[in-house]
Design a protein around this motif. Structure first.
Motif, PDB file in Angstrom:
ATOM      1  N   GLY A  73      -6.153  -3.393  -3.977  1.00 46.01           N
ATOM      2  CA  GLY A  73      -7.420  -2.666  -3.887  1.00 46.01           C
ATOM      3  C   GLY A  73      -7.310  -1.342  -3.152  1.00 46.01           C
ATOM      4  O   GLY A  73      -6.357  -0.584  -3.343  1.00 46.01           O
ATOM      5  N   SER A  74      -8.293  -1.074  -2.292  1.00 46.19           N
ATOM      6  CA  SER A  74      -8.360   0.240  -1.644  1.00 46.19           C
ATOM      7  C   SER A  74      -7.603   0.285  -0.322  1.00 46.19           C
ATOM      8  O   SER A  74      -7.604   1.309   0.355  1.00 46.19           O
ATOM      9  N   SER A  75      -6.958  -0.821   0.063  1.00 40.63           N
ATOM     10  CA  SER A  75      -6.251  -0.818   1.351  1.00 40.63           C
ATOM     11  C   SER A  75      -4.776  -1.180   1.200  1.00 40.63           C
ATOM     12  O   SER A  75      -4.154  -1.671   2.142  1.00 40.63           O
ATOM     13  N   GLY A  91      -5.126   7.926  -9.514  1.00 44.67           N
ATOM     14  CA  GLY A  91      -4.307   6.705  -9.489  1.00 44.67           C
ATOM     15  C   GLY A  91      -5.139   5.505  -9.890  1.00 44.67           C
ATOM     16  O   GLY A  91      -6.367   5.590  -9.991  1.00 44.67           O
ATOM     17  N   PHE A 107      12.866  -1.488 -11.494  1.00 43.41           N
ATOM     18  CA  PHE A 107      12.390  -0.831 -12.711  1.00 43.41           C
ATOM     19  C   PHE A 107      11.006  -0.252 -12.429  1.00 43.41           C
ATOM     20  O   PHE A 107      10.121  -0.970 -11.958  1.00 43.41           O
ATOM     21  N   ARG A 163       9.950   1.375 -18.324  1.00 45.65           N
ATOM     22  CA  ARG A 163       8.964   0.304 -18.394  1.00 45.65           C
ATOM     23  C   ARG A 163       9.644  -0.925 -18.986  1.00 45.65           C
ATOM     24  O   ARG A 163      10.315  -0.815 -20.004  1.00 45.65           O
ATOM     25  N   THR A 213      -1.998  -0.050   3.502  1.00 49.24           N
ATOM     26  CA  THR A 213      -2.020  -0.755   4.781  1.00 49.24           C
ATOM     27  C   THR A 213      -1.366  -2.135   4.664  1.00 49.24           C
ATOM     28  O   THR A 213      -0.546  -2.513   5.498  1.00 49.24           O
ATOM     29  N   GLN A 233       0.649   5.339 -10.780  1.00 44.83           N
ATOM     30  CA  GLN A 233       0.902   4.630  -9.527  1.00 44.83           C
ATOM     31  C   GLN A 233      -0.154   4.936  -8.470  1.00 44.83           C
ATOM     32  O   GLN A 233      -0.422   6.098  -8.155  1.00 44.83           O
ATOM     33  N   ALA A 234      -0.721   3.873  -7.900  1.00 44.14           N
ATOM     34  CA  ALA A 234      -1.733   4.064  -6.853  1.00 44.14           C
ATOM     35  C   ALA A 234      -1.110   4.658  -5.597  1.00 44.14           C
ATOM     36  O   ALA A 234      -1.697   5.523  -4.937  1.00 44.14           O
ATOM     37  N   VAL A 266       1.801  -7.542 -17.784  1.00 41.06           N
ATOM     38  CA  VAL A 266       3.214  -7.849 -17.517  1.00 41.06           C
ATOM     39  C   VAL A 266       3.469  -9.358 -17.522  1.00 41.06           C
ATOM     40  O   VAL A 266       4.503  -9.815 -18.007  1.00 41.06           O
ATOM     41  N   GLY A 274      -3.995   7.781   2.132  1.00 38.35           N
ATOM     42  CA  GLY A 274      -3.023   7.549   3.199  1.00 38.35           C
ATOM     43  C   GLY A 274      -3.608   7.128   4.532  1.00 38.35           C
ATOM     44  O   GLY A 274      -2.971   7.319   5.569  1.00 38.35           O
ATOM     45  N   ILE A 275      -4.785   6.528   4.536  1.00 37.14           N
ATOM     46  CA  ILE A 275      -5.394   6.136   5.817  1.00 37.14           C
ATOM     47  C   ILE A 275      -4.966   4.715   6.191  1.00 37.14           C
ATOM     48  O   ILE A 275      -5.119   3.788   5.396  1.00 37.14           O
ATOM     49  N   VAL A 327       3.661  -4.688  -9.856  1.00 37.48           N
ATOM     50  CA  VAL A 327       3.204  -3.686 -10.827  1.00 37.48           C
ATOM     51  C   VAL A 327       1.742  -3.289 -10.633  1.00 37.48           C
ATOM     52  O   VAL A 327       1.145  -2.657 -11.508  1.00 37.48           O
ATOM     53  N   ASP A 358       8.180   2.943 -14.018  1.00 34.15           N
ATOM     54  CA  ASP A 358       7.977   4.172 -14.797  1.00 34.15           C
ATOM     55  C   ASP A 358       6.990   5.118 -14.120  1.00 34.15           C
ATOM     56  O   ASP A 358       6.791   6.241 -14.587  1.00 34.15           O
ATOM     57  N   ARG A 402      -6.070   1.637  -8.928  1.00 32.51           N
ATOM     58  CA  ARG A 402      -6.016   0.526  -7.978  1.00 32.51           C
ATOM     59  C   ARG A 402      -6.126  -0.792  -8.752  1.00 32.51           C
ATOM     60  O   ARG A 402      -6.674  -0.822  -9.852  1.00 32.51           O
TER      61      ARG A 402
HETATM   62  C1  LIG Z   1      -7.108   7.577  -4.904  1.00 32.49           C
HETATM   63  C2  LIG Z   1      -6.624   6.428  -4.069  1.00 32.49           C
HETATM   64  C3  LIG Z   1      -6.742   6.485  -2.671  1.00 32.49           C
HETATM   65  C4  LIG Z   1      -6.261   5.440  -1.879  1.00 32.49           C
HETATM   66  N1  LIG Z   1      -6.301   5.551  -0.512  1.00 32.49           N
HETATM   67  C5  LIG Z   1      -5.796   4.563   0.268  1.00 32.49           C
HETATM   68  C6  LIG Z   1      -5.784   4.693   1.690  1.00 32.49           C
HETATM   69  O1  LIG Z   1      -6.188   5.718   2.239  1.00 32.49           O
HETATM   70  N2  LIG Z   1      -5.300   3.650   2.442  1.00 32.49           N
HETATM   71  C7  LIG Z   1      -4.820   2.508   1.873  1.00 32.49           C
HETATM   72  O2  LIG Z   1      -4.401   1.595   2.609  1.00 32.49           O
HETATM   73  N3  LIG Z   1      -4.789   2.361   0.514  1.00 32.49           N
HETATM   74  C8  LIG Z   1      -5.278   3.357  -0.294  1.00 32.49           C
HETATM   75  N4  LIG Z   1      -5.271   3.220  -1.663  1.00 32.49           N
HETATM   76  C9  LIG Z   1      -4.816   1.943  -2.239  1.00 32.49           C
HETATM   77  C10 LIG Z   1      -3.302   1.875  -2.374  1.00 32.49           C
HETATM   78  O3  LIG Z   1      -2.808   3.109  -2.837  1.00 32.49           O
HETATM   79  C11 LIG Z   1      -2.894   0.762  -3.359  1.00 32.49           C
HETATM   80  O4  LIG Z   1      -3.566  -0.443  -3.077  1.00 32.49           O
HETATM   81  C12 LIG Z   1      -1.381   0.492  -3.272  1.00 32.49           C
HETATM   82  O5  LIG Z   1      -0.680   1.710  -3.334  1.00 32.49           O
HETATM   83  C13 LIG Z   1      -0.923  -0.436  -4.396  1.00 32.49           C
HETATM   84  O6  LIG Z   1       0.474  -0.534  -4.341  1.00 32.49           O
HETATM   85  P1  LIG Z   1       1.278  -1.381  -5.407  1.00 32.49           P
HETATM   86  O7  LIG Z   1       2.716  -1.267  -5.023  1.00 32.49           O
HETATM   87  O8  LIG Z   1       0.668  -2.750  -5.515  1.00 32.49           O
HETATM   88  O9  LIG Z   1       0.976  -0.694  -6.828  1.00 32.49           O
HETATM   89  P2  LIG Z   1       1.275   0.794  -7.372  1.00 32.49           P
HETATM   90  O10 LIG Z   1       1.428   1.757  -6.271  1.00 32.49           O
HETATM   91  O11 LIG Z   1       0.243   1.094  -8.408  1.00 32.49           O
HETATM   92  O12 LIG Z   1       2.703   0.658  -8.071  1.00 32.49           O
HETATM   93  C14 LIG Z   1       2.878  -0.105  -9.246  1.00 32.49           C
HETATM   94  C15 LIG Z   1       4.014   0.536 -10.034  1.00 32.49           C
HETATM   95  O13 LIG Z   1       4.410  -0.340 -11.098  1.00 32.49           O
HETATM   96  C16 LIG Z   1       4.728   0.453 -12.229  1.00 32.49           C
HETATM   97  N5  LIG Z   1       4.693  -0.406 -13.424  1.00 32.49           N
HETATM   98  C17 LIG Z   1       3.640  -1.029 -13.988  1.00 32.49           C
HETATM   99  N6  LIG Z   1       4.010  -1.751 -15.049  1.00 32.49           N
HETATM  100  C18 LIG Z   1       5.353  -1.580 -15.177  1.00 32.49           C
HETATM  101  C19 LIG Z   1       6.319  -2.073 -16.091  1.00 32.49           C
HETATM  102  N7  LIG Z   1       5.998  -2.902 -17.089  1.00 32.49           N
HETATM  103  N8  LIG Z   1       7.609  -1.686 -15.949  1.00 32.49           N
HETATM  104  C20 LIG Z   1       7.980  -0.830 -14.948  1.00 32.49           C
HETATM  105  N9  LIG Z   1       7.090  -0.347 -14.033  1.00 32.49           N
HETATM  106  C21 LIG Z   1       5.795  -0.719 -14.153  1.00 32.49           C
HETATM  107  C22 LIG Z   1       3.649   1.520 -12.214  1.00 32.49           C
HETATM  108  O14 LIG Z   1       4.000   2.615 -13.012  1.00 32.49           O
HETATM  109  C23 LIG Z   1       3.625   1.854 -10.720  1.00 32.49           C
HETATM  110  O15 LIG Z   1       4.577   2.847 -10.417  1.00 32.49           O
HETATM  111  C24 LIG Z   1      -5.710   4.269  -2.489  1.00 32.49           C
HETATM  112  C25 LIG Z   1      -5.597   4.219  -3.882  1.00 32.49           C
HETATM  113  C26 LIG Z   1      -6.035   5.286  -4.673  1.00 32.49           C
HETATM  114  C27 LIG Z   1      -5.877   5.206  -6.163  1.00 32.49           C
END
Ligand SMILES: Cc1cc2nc3c(=O)[nH]c(=O)nc-3n(C[C@H](O)[C@H](O)[C@H](O)COP(=O)(O)OP(=O)(O)OC[C@H]3O[C@@H](n4cnc5c(N)ncnc54)[C@H](O)[C@@H]3O)c2cc1C
Length: 374
Positions: free
Chosen positions: A332-334, A304, A35, A176, A337, A41-42, A208, A48-49, A201, A37, A306
Motif C-alpha cells: 500500500g502507501s507505506s 507508480g 528478474f 518479465r 517503510t 514500480q512503486a 504472476v 520517500g516518507i 512483484v 522489468d 501501489r
Molecule cells: C506515488 C507514490 C508515493 C509513495 N510514497 C510512499 C512514502 O512516502 N512512504 C512509504 O513508506 N511508501 C510510499 N509509497 C508506497 C511504496 O512505494 C510501495 O508500497 C512499495 O514501494 C512497494 O514495494 P514492492 O517491492 O512491493 O513493489 P514495487 O516497488 O512495485 O516493485 C515490484 C517490481 O516487480 C516488477 N514485476 C512485476 N511483475 C513482474 C514479472 N512478471 N517479472 C519481472 N518483474 C516483475 C515490477 O516491474 C516492479 O519493478 C508510495 C507509492 C507511490 C506509488
C-alpha cells in the motif's frame, strides 16, 4: 550443495531480500537471480516518507511491522554504507490547525515513543517555529516534530542495495518472467528450476501467481507526485519533511529538489499515464504551501502503482501449498517503510527454510491467497 534462489521483482522488497541474501551467513553457498522489468514500480515513484508512528490506522499488526521497518532503516544504511543522499533522518513535522487536535497528536507521539525509541525527540512547534525549520513554507500551521522521521530516495536505495549484492552472489536479469503450473520460472531462456523463489512483484501478484492455481486478493492503485526544483530558495540539506493537514505531503530532498504528493487514484487499472489535471492539482497544493512556485519549477511527474489488499494490510511468507515460493504484496502507501523488514525476513526464510511465525505482523496468508480450485 549450492542453493539457487530466484527473486521476481526488484522494488524495495526484492532489492532488500537480494541484499540480505548476499550478507547472511550461508549466502556464500547461494546463487541468487533477480528478474525485474521495472515497469510501474512503486518504489522508484514513491515520495520517500518514513514516519509511521502518528498514523491513525488501528491495525496493530501493520503498526508493529511499520515500526520495525522504520527501526531497521538506520541499521541497514550503516551496514550498506549508503549516504544521506539515499536516506536521512531529517525529522518529520505533522501539522494540525486546531490546538486540541495538536494536543491529541502530541499525546499520541509520547505514548508511541515508549515502544519506539527510533522516534527520537518530540517537540511541539508553533506556526512560526515550523516556518523557522522549513523556511520554504509561507503559511504553515503549528505541528509536532519527530526527530527520527526520515526521507528516503527509493530508486537510489534499490540501486545501492542491488549494486552491493551484485558484487557478491546476485545476477540481475531485466526481463518479465512467469511461472509454469509446477512453479518453474519461465525466462527468455526457457523454464528454470529454483530451490526457492521470492515473488516481490507488488501490484502484479495476481497475474504472476495465477498459473500456480492461486488467487491473490491484490488490486492496483495509481499514485502520482511532482518533483520540483526550487534552488533559488534557502534549501538546507536537512530540512524536515512536512505532512500538512489537508494538503499533500512536502518532502525537501536537498540540492533544490522538493517532492509534493502523492495521489491515491482508485480506478483499479494499471495506468502509468501522467494526467495533466492531476499535475495541476498537485501544483496548486504546492502553491498553497509556498509562494512563488510555478509550473516551470516542475522537473518531473512520477507515476507508480501501489498494491492493496481488501483490509489494506501487507502480507508475506510461503504461499500455501507452494512452500518453496514466498510472496509479498499489499504494501500500500507505506511500503517504503515496511518493505525492508519484509525483504529481510523473506531472505532469512528462503535461505534457512522452516515455518516462520510472523503472526505479530500479519494475518494468515490464506486471508489473501486462495486456491483457484475453491
Ligand atoms: C506515488 C507514490 C508515493 C509513495 N510514497 C510512499 C512514502 O512516502 N512512504 C512509504 O513508506 N511508501 C510510499 N509509497 C508506497 C511504496 O512505494 C510501495 O508500497 C512499495 O514501494 C512497494 O514495494 P514492492 O517491492 O512491493 O513493489 P514495487 O516497488 O512495485 O516493485 C515490484 C517490481 O516487480 C516488477 N514485476 C512485476 N511483475 C513482474 C514479472 N512478471 N517479472 C519481472 N518483474 C516483475 C515490477 O516491474 C516492479 O519493478 C508510495 C507509492 C507511490 C506509488
Amino acid at each position: 550443495m549450492e542453493k539457487r534462489i530466484a527473486i521476481i521483482g526488484g522494488g524495495i522488497v526484492g532489492a532488500t531480500a537480494a541484499y540480505y541474501l548476499s550478507i547472511l551467513p550461508g549466502s556464500e553457498q547461494t546463487k541468487v537471480t533477480l528478474f525485474d522489468d521495472g515497469t510501474g514500480q512503486a518504489t522508484t515513484a514513491a515520495a520517500g516518507i518514513i514516519s509511521p508512528w502518528l498514523s491513525k490506522r488501528r491495525n496493530q499488526r501493520w503498526y508493529r511491522l511499520a515500526k520495525a521497518g522504520a527501526a531497521l532503516f538506520p541499521e541497514l544504511m550503516r551496514r550498506a554504507q549508503l549516504g544521506t543522499d539515499v536516506y536521512q533522518q531529517t525529522g518529520t513535522i505533522v501539522t494540525r490547525e486546531v490546538p486540541t487536535d495538536l494536543e491529541t497528536l502530541v499525546d499520541l507521539a509520547y505514548e508511541r515513543r515508549q515502544s519506539a525509541p527510533t522516534m527520537g525527540q518530540i517537540e511541539t512547534l508553533s506556526a512560526a517555529e515550523v516556518q523557522q525549520r522549513v523556511p520554504l513554507l509561507t503559511a504553515p500551521q503549528p505541528g509536532v516534530f519527530i526527530s527520527g522521521g526520515a526521507r528516503v530516495d527509493g530508486a537510489a536505495l534499490v540501486q545501492g542495495l542491488l549494486a552491493q549484492a551484485t558484487a557478491k552472489n546476485l545476477t540481475i536479469r531485466r526481463e518479465r518472467v512467469r511461472f509454469t503450473a509446477d512453479g518453474q520460472v519461465v525466462t527468455s531462456m526457457g523454464p528454470r528450476h529454483f530451490d526457492r523463489v521470492i515473488v516481490a512483484v507488488g501490484a502484479w501478484l495476481k497475474e504472476v501467481v495465477a498459473p500456480l492455481g492461486v488467487v491473490a486478493a491484490v488490486r492496483p492503485q495509481k499514485g502520482q507526485l511532482i518533483e520540483l526544483n526550487v534552488k533559488d530558495y534557502p534549501l538546507q540539506e536537512n530540512m524536515p519533511v512536512v505532512m500538512p493537514e489537508g494538503e499533500r505531503d512536502f518532502v525537501p530532498f536537498g540540492h533544490g529538489k522538493l517532492i509534493v504528493g502523492a495521489t491515491h487514484e482508485d480506478d483499479g487499472k494499471f495506468d502509468l499515464a501522467v494526467d495533466p489535471a492531476v499535475t495541476a492539482d498537485l501544483l496548486a497544493s504546492a502553491q498553497r504551501l509556498m509562494h512563488g512556485v510555478t509550473a516551470d519549477n516542475i522537473t518531473a511527474v512520477r507515476v507508480g502503482t501501489r498494491a492493496y489488499t481488501p483490509d489494506f494490510a501487507p502480507f508475506f511468507g510461503p504461499i500455501p501449498e507452494h512452500e518453496a515460493i514466498l510472496a509479498a504484496s499489499g504494501l500500500g502507501s507505506s511500503g517504503l517503510t515496511t518493505g525492508p523488514e519484509i525483504g529481510r525476513l523473506l531472505a532469512g526464510s528462503a535461505l534457512y527454510g522452516g515455518t516462520p511465525d510472523w503472526s505479530e505482523y500479519e494475518l494468515p496468508l490464506t486471508t489473501y491467497l486462495t486456491s483457484s480450485a475453491e
